[in-house]
Write a protein that holds these residues in place. Structure first.
Motif, PDB file in Angstrom:
ATOM      1  N   GLY A 319      -6.663  -7.904  -1.476  1.00  0.00           N
ATOM      2  CA  GLY A 319      -7.616  -8.027  -0.374  1.00  0.00           C
ATOM      3  C   GLY A 319      -7.146  -7.266   0.850  1.00  0.00           C
ATOM      4  N   ALA A 320      -7.896  -7.451   1.948  1.00  0.00           N
ATOM      5  CA  ALA A 320      -7.629  -6.645   3.150  1.00  0.00           C
ATOM      6  C   ALA A 320      -6.845  -7.436   4.194  1.00  0.00           C
ATOM      7  N   SER A 321      -5.850  -6.795   4.781  1.00  0.00           N
ATOM      8  CA  SER A 321      -5.018  -7.404   5.821  1.00  0.00           C
ATOM      9  C   SER A 321      -5.188  -6.629   7.120  1.00  0.00           C
ATOM     10  N   ILE A 322      -4.878  -7.299   8.226  1.00  0.00           N
ATOM     11  CA  ILE A 322      -4.874  -6.613   9.527  1.00  0.00           C
ATOM     12  C   ILE A 322      -3.514  -6.814  10.178  1.00  0.00           C
ATOM     13  N   VAL A 323      -2.926  -5.717  10.612  1.00  0.00           N
ATOM     14  CA  VAL A 323      -1.641  -5.781  11.305  1.00  0.00           C
ATOM     15  C   VAL A 323      -1.826  -5.203  12.701  1.00  0.00           C
ATOM     16  N   THR A 324      -1.451  -5.971  13.722  1.00  0.00           N
ATOM     17  CA  THR A 324      -1.539  -5.482  15.099  1.00  0.00           C
ATOM     18  C   THR A 324      -0.142  -5.387  15.688  1.00  0.00           C
ATOM     19  N   GLU A 325       0.204  -4.205  16.167  1.00  0.00           N
ATOM     20  CA  GLU A 325       1.519  -3.979  16.769  1.00  0.00           C
ATOM     21  C   GLU A 325       1.359  -4.078  18.284  1.00  0.00           C
ATOM     22  N   THR A 326       1.974  -5.095  18.891  1.00  0.00           N
ATOM     23  CA  THR A 326       1.792  -5.242  20.339  1.00  0.00           C
ATOM     24  C   THR A 326       3.029  -4.821  21.130  1.00  0.00           C
ATOM     25  N   VAL A 327       4.173  -4.652  20.467  1.00  0.00           N
ATOM     26  CA  VAL A 327       5.415  -4.387  21.213  1.00  0.00           C
ATOM     27  C   VAL A 327       5.585  -2.899  21.516  1.00  0.00           C
ATOM     28  N   TYR A 328       5.276  -2.043  20.547  1.00  0.00           N
ATOM     29  CA  TYR A 328       5.408  -0.598  20.730  1.00  0.00           C
ATOM     30  C   TYR A 328       4.045   0.076  20.613  1.00  0.00           C
ATOM     31  N   THR A 329       3.926   1.216  21.277  1.00  0.00           N
ATOM     32  CA  THR A 329       2.618   1.881  21.283  1.00  0.00           C
ATOM     33  C   THR A 329       2.366   2.745  20.044  1.00  0.00           C
ATOM     34  N   SER A 330       3.438   3.247  19.419  1.00  0.00           N
ATOM     35  CA  SER A 330       3.127   4.103  18.266  1.00  0.00           C
ATOM     36  C   SER A 330       4.070   3.840  17.101  1.00  0.00           C
ATOM     37  N   ARG A 331       4.036   2.600  16.653  1.00  0.00           N
ATOM     38  CA  ARG A 331       4.893   2.251  15.525  1.00  0.00           C
ATOM     39  C   ARG A 331       4.055   2.067  14.260  1.00  0.00           C
ATOM     40  N   MET A 332       3.389   3.141  13.848  1.00  0.00           N
ATOM     41  CA  MET A 332       2.536   3.066  12.666  1.00  0.00           C
ATOM     42  C   MET A 332       2.751   4.277  11.761  1.00  0.00           C
ATOM     43  N   LYS A 333       3.803   5.055  12.031  1.00  0.00           N
ATOM     44  CA  LYS A 333       3.963   6.318  11.288  1.00  0.00           C
ATOM     45  C   LYS A 333       4.203   6.106   9.792  1.00  0.00           C
ATOM     46  N   HIS A 334       4.777   4.976   9.453  1.00  0.00           N
ATOM     47  CA  HIS A 334       5.024   4.672   8.034  1.00  0.00           C
ATOM     48  C   HIS A 334       3.722   4.589   7.246  1.00  0.00           C
ATOM     49  N   ALA A 335       2.597   4.293   7.949  1.00  0.00           N
ATOM     50  CA  ALA A 335       1.322   4.159   7.236  1.00  0.00           C
ATOM     51  C   ALA A 335       0.963   5.468   6.517  1.00  0.00           C
ATOM     52  N   ASP A 336       1.187   6.603   7.179  1.00  0.00           N
ATOM     53  CA  ASP A 336       0.887   7.901   6.555  1.00  0.00           C
ATOM     54  C   ASP A 336       1.701   8.092   5.286  1.00  0.00           C
ATOM     55  N   GLU A 337       2.967   7.734   5.359  1.00  0.00           N
ATOM     56  CA  GLU A 337       3.840   7.927   4.195  1.00  0.00           C
ATOM     57  C   GLU A 337       3.474   6.954   3.071  1.00  0.00           C
ATOM     58  N   LEU A 338       3.112   5.719   3.458  1.00  0.00           N
ATOM     59  CA  LEU A 338       2.698   4.749   2.424  1.00  0.00           C
ATOM     60  C   LEU A 338       1.426   5.236   1.726  1.00  0.00           C
ATOM     61  N   ARG A 339       0.565   5.911   2.491  1.00  0.00           N
ATOM     62  CA  ARG A 339      -0.657   6.469   1.893  1.00  0.00           C
ATOM     63  C   ARG A 339      -0.325   7.492   0.820  1.00  0.00           C
ATOM     64  N   ARG A 340       0.748   8.249   1.042  1.00  0.00           N
ATOM     65  CA  ARG A 340       1.154   9.242   0.041  1.00  0.00           C
ATOM     66  C   ARG A 340       1.554   8.565  -1.271  1.00  0.00           C
ATOM     67  N   MET A 341       1.853   7.284  -1.194  1.00  0.00           N
ATOM     68  CA  MET A 341       2.225   6.543  -2.404  1.00  0.00           C
ATOM     69  C   MET A 341       1.029   5.773  -2.965  1.00  0.00           C
ATOM     70  N   GLY A 342      -0.148   6.025  -2.415  1.00  0.00           N
ATOM     71  CA  GLY A 342      -1.353   5.401  -2.956  1.00  0.00           C
ATOM     72  C   GLY A 342      -1.878   4.224  -2.152  1.00  0.00           C
ATOM     73  N   ALA A 343      -1.245   3.905  -1.017  1.00  0.00           N
ATOM     74  CA  ALA A 343      -1.720   2.777  -0.203  1.00  0.00           C
ATOM     75  C   ALA A 343      -3.034   3.156   0.483  1.00  0.00           C
ATOM     76  N   ASP A 344      -3.852   2.146   0.754  1.00  0.00           N
ATOM     77  CA  ASP A 344      -5.128   2.364   1.442  1.00  0.00           C
ATOM     78  C   ASP A 344      -5.013   1.717   2.832  1.00  0.00           C
ATOM     79  N   ILE A 345      -4.649   2.539   3.806  1.00  0.00           N
ATOM     80  CA  ILE A 345      -4.397   2.011   5.161  1.00  0.00           C
ATOM     81  C   ILE A 345      -5.138   2.867   6.175  1.00  0.00           C
TER      82      ILE A 345
END
Ligand code: UD1
Length: 431
Positions: A319-345
């Motif tokens: 199912g679908a999850s939501i993650v909100t990062e409130t401490v840092y402004t740009s801590r989502m770079k891993h999402a691009d790399e996880l997508r390369r492994m087939g993740a849907d983010i």
């Protein structure tokens, strides 16, 4: 550049010994600068950030030595240089934590401005504002901050945000100030309680760490102390997630359950079983993980340093999850790399929507920072086929021998060097 080669799909099981907390030991090394007597940090983790801090305090003219058994001895009989140079502050932002201690003991310090980092701009104005309130004259020029004060004076300081580093820098500086300091809206992380314990062993008079109001009565001088830092809750949490992602069963030896409550709550929500045992925490995977919503916050909220790893887990949820990062402004770079492994983010600013997929597939990916690298290793452990995580020096900053420790749980993971031959897109790992 070194990488980590992983063949995914192995179930992790067994006992994992958690090392001493990076984020506690680094501050204690800085605190040790405030006394002429030797301090011993028992079983300090052999990680890159600790080496960088050692290099920095050696640069200040202080003796640092590893002793048999992994203890670190710091002896600041004298401080020869008052400057934290740019190349070291760049390598590790925690270098700014020598500012409070050196200023308090020597009356003067110069620290290179930290600048931004991979997870966003990380200013230090809260540290500086607090030191000014304690009577320091601070100037900024040509990329350096210079602070002076014959003797700091106790002050009532209210932090606009419960910054971990600002709380610690001010807390350390205040131990040698004249009079009493109170830090309000202080950060409440367990590593701050541990720092209080260490400072008090050095003869300081600090109370209230772990609450949002810390009180420090200044003393005339500090003495040497011996201390063993608390176990690293982020290392423990990372391996808890590895257990869940691989359908495993792992006991985190020495983990302190209370420090991991936010992570444990979310893992249970995702369907895992987490039990306290006499040794620490035992984590057993459930069926396919359930989706969860999570939001990072200062402690005791869900730690930002666990957000990338948890996102790797949610990539496999039903199912679908939501993650909100409130401490840092740009801590989502891993999402691009996880997508390369087939993740849907999908990422929109500081929010990520993760639609779980049945399987991730191995790929060559790159770590952009410490915890992003850990997340990619977790994804590799759970993925089908082979993964290579490049840029592993980021992971070595904060995890002690992670490959060796994961192998002991049954993972197929190996460190690979530069120039390793590549077959069909993936390097050939040597046995
Ligand atoms: C510490 C940890 C780091 C963790 C972070 C938050 C160490 C060595 N590092 O970093 O692993 O991710 O806590 O849990 O202990 N901020 C300001 N102005 C300031 C200070 C901070 O705006 O003067 C902002 C930062 O940009 C950041 C947020 O506050 O967005 C949190 O920073 P802070 O709590 O200070 O983290 P660190 O001490 O740098």
């Amino acid at each position: 550049m070194q990488g980590m080669w992983i063949r995914g799909g192995r179930r992790l099981a067994g006992r994992y010994h958690v090392s001493g907390a990076k984020n506690a030991v680094l501050k204690m090394m800085a605190a040790a600068l405030m006394t002429e007597e030797p301090c011993v940090l028992r079983r300090a983790p052999a990680i890159r950030d600790v080496e960088t801090m050692a290099e920095l305090i050696r640069h200040l003219g202080v003796e640092v030595a590893w002793q048999p058994g992994g203890d670190m001895r710091v002896c600041a009989r004298g401080i020869g240089s008052l400057e934290a140079p740019q190349h070291l502050v760049r390598q590790m932002r925690a270098s700014v934590l020598v500012m409070g201690p050196v200023l308090a003991r020597m009356g003067q310090v110069r620290v290179a401005l930290p600048g931004g980092c991979a997870i966003g701009p990380r200013p230090i104005e809260l540290h500086l504002r607090g030191l000014r309130k304690m009577g320091a004259a601070i100037t900024e020029e040509r990329g350096f901050i210079e602070a002076r004060a014959d003797r700091l004076v106790g002050a009532d300081i209210h932090l606009d945000y419960p910054s971990v580093g600002a709380t610690e820098n001010l807390m350390m500086a205040a131990t040698l100030a004249r009079g009493t300091t109170v830090i309000r809206n202080a950060a409440r992380e367990p590593e701050i309680i541990d720092l209080q314990l260490f400072l008090n062993r050095m003869g300081a008079r600090v109370s209230g760490a772990g609450t949002s109001s810390i009180r420090i009565e200044g003393v005339e001088g500090l003495n040497g102390a011996i201390h063993e830092a608390v176990p690293d809750r982020i290392e423990a949490g990372t391996v808890m997630i590895a257990a869940v992602m691989t359908g495993g069963d792992v006991t985190l030896v020495n983990a302190i359950p209370e420090h991991l409550e936010a992570v444990t709550a979310k893992l249970r929500e995702a369907g895992a079983t987490v039990e306290e045992t006499t040794e620490g925490l035992r984590v057993t995977a459930g069926e396919r993980p359930k989706p969860v919503y999570l939001r990072t916050q200062p402690y005791p909220g869900f730690p930002t340093d666990m957000q990338p790893q948890f996102m790797a887990l949610l990539a496999l949820a039903q199912g679908a999850s939501i993650v909100t990062e409130t401490v840092y402004t740009s801590r989502m770079k891993h999402a691009d790399e996880l997508r390369r492994m087939g993740a849907d983010i999908v990422v929109d600013g500081q929010v990520a929507i993760i639609r779980g997929v049945r399987r991730l597939t191995g790929a060559v990916v790159e770590a952009s920072d410490l915890r992003a690298g850990a997340a990619l290793i977790l994804a590799g452990l759970a993925a089908e086929g082979e993964t290579v995580v490049d840029g592993i020096h980021h992971v070595d900053r904060g995890y002690e021998a992670l490959d060796v420790k994961l192998r002991a749980l049954g993972a197929e993971i190996r460190r690979i060097g530069e120039g390793v031959p590549v077959v069909s897109g993936l390097p050939v790992a040597k046995a």
